[in-house]
Enzyme design. Structure first.
Site, PDB file in Angstrom:
ATOM      1  N   VAL A  94       0.848  -1.206   0.000  1.00 36.56           N
ATOM      2  CA  VAL A  94       0.000   0.000   0.000  1.00 36.56           C
ATOM      3  C   VAL A  94       0.876   1.247   0.000  1.00 36.56           C
ATOM      4  O   VAL A  94       0.574   2.236  -0.684  1.00 36.56           O
ATOM      5  CB  VAL A  94      -0.950  -0.001   1.213  1.00 36.56           C
ATOM      6  CG1 VAL A  94      -1.742   1.308   1.273  1.00 36.56           C
ATOM      7  CG2 VAL A  94      -1.911  -1.188   1.144  1.00 36.56           C
ATOM      8  N   TYR A  95       1.959   1.208   0.759  1.00 36.18           N
ATOM      9  CA  TYR A  95       2.901   2.334   0.787  1.00 36.18           C
ATOM     10  C   TYR A  95       3.463   2.599  -0.604  1.00 36.18           C
ATOM     11  O   TYR A  95       3.493   3.757  -1.067  1.00 36.18           O
ATOM     12  CB  TYR A  95       4.016   2.026   1.780  1.00 36.18           C
ATOM     13  CG  TYR A  95       5.234   2.904   1.643  1.00 36.18           C
ATOM     14  CD1 TYR A  95       5.234   4.210   2.117  1.00 36.18           C
ATOM     15  CD2 TYR A  95       6.401   2.413   1.043  1.00 36.18           C
ATOM     16  CE1 TYR A  95       6.362   5.018   1.995  1.00 36.18           C
ATOM     17  CE2 TYR A  95       7.521   3.210   0.922  1.00 36.18           C
ATOM     18  CZ  TYR A  95       7.504   4.505   1.397  1.00 36.18           C
ATOM     19  OH  TYR A  95       8.610   5.306   1.264  1.00 36.18           O
ATOM     20  N   LEU A  96       3.918   1.540  -1.285  1.00 40.23           N
ATOM     21  CA  LEU A  96       4.452   1.714  -2.638  1.00 40.23           C
ATOM     22  C   LEU A  96       3.376   2.244  -3.573  1.00 40.23           C
ATOM     23  O   LEU A  96       3.641   3.120  -4.408  1.00 40.23           O
ATOM     24  CB  LEU A  96       5.007   0.394  -3.158  1.00 40.23           C
ATOM     25  CG  LEU A  96       6.272  -0.131  -2.467  1.00 40.23           C
ATOM     26  CD1 LEU A  96       6.657  -1.480  -3.060  1.00 40.23           C
ATOM     27  CD2 LEU A  96       7.424   0.848  -2.573  1.00 40.23           C
TER      28      LEU A  96
END
Length: 224
Positions: free
Chosen positions: A137-139
């Protein structure tokens, strides 16, 4: 030049604020927590208390009047959940971009992440199932923020560092559209951002960066 840095209390941002001040320019560190004001001011920067998860683009724009360039260095942090990866790493960047557009600020530098475009769409969903999914999700948040900045009429630069270290700066790097996995001191990332701000060689460039053998100015000038 007056430069505002979102995520002004982050480790890269604090180094960058000092570098900007030492170079004779004005730095403004945007912080959410009033307790962080003194740390920002110790770098020679001015602190602006503003919660990018709560403000509208109009409200942020009012606070950024007179700014010449913006840097997005904010992040939800390693212990945050998937929801905040999107609300900070993506949505706060988009908010800063919208505010910059309103003020005709055309210089935007994004601190992103190596490998951002390689996220797994099936795993980069909210709610995330495990820690690895949160990283996806961060990426995704970084990739979507970067894409939004690229489509705007900014003089943009997107810096995608490798694994961040708290070691002293080397002053030498490897840069490229993609580079082998590696690490880089946070202070060197700050120096890359400063050079990108003060030199037009990196305008319209997105690149990954790790420690290497090339001095930072020469590395950015060779991006082509």
């Amino acid at each position: 030049m007056k430069i505002a840095i979102a995520g002004g209390h982050g480790q890269i941002a604090l180094v960058l604020e000092r570098l900007i001040s030492d170079a004779g320019h004005d730095a403004i560190g945007i912080v959410r927590n009033p307790a962080h004001v003194s740390d920002v001011e110790q770098t020679g920067a001015r602190a602006l208390v503003a919660d990018l998860e709560q403000l509208s683009e109009e409200e942020l724009a009012l606070r950024l009047r007179g700014v010449d360039a913006v840097v997005f260095a904010a992040g939800a942090g390693p212990d945050s959940g998937a929801e905040r990866k999107l609300s900070v790493d993506r949505d706060a960047a988009l908010l800063l971009a919208e505010a910059a557009v309103r003020l005709d600020i055309d210089r935007f530098v994004m601190i992103s992440s190596m490998g951002a475009d390689a996220y797994d769409p099936e795993r980069a969903k909210v709610p995330a199932q495990n820690e690895d999914d949160v990283f996806q999700v961060y990426l995704r948040a970084k990739a979507e923020a970067d894409a939004n900045v690229r489509m705007r009429r900014f003089r943009w630069t997107i810096v995608r560092p490798g694994r961040l270290l708290d070691t002293p700066p080397q002053g030498t790097v490897t840069v490229g559209r993609t580079v082998p996995r590696g690490s880089i001191p946070r202070a060197d990332v700050a120096a890359v951002v400063l050079h990108a701000l003060l030199d037009d060689s990196a305008v319209g460039k997105q690149f990954e960066v790790t420690s290497g053998d090339t001095p930072i100015p020469a590395a950015l000038n060779a991006l082509g």
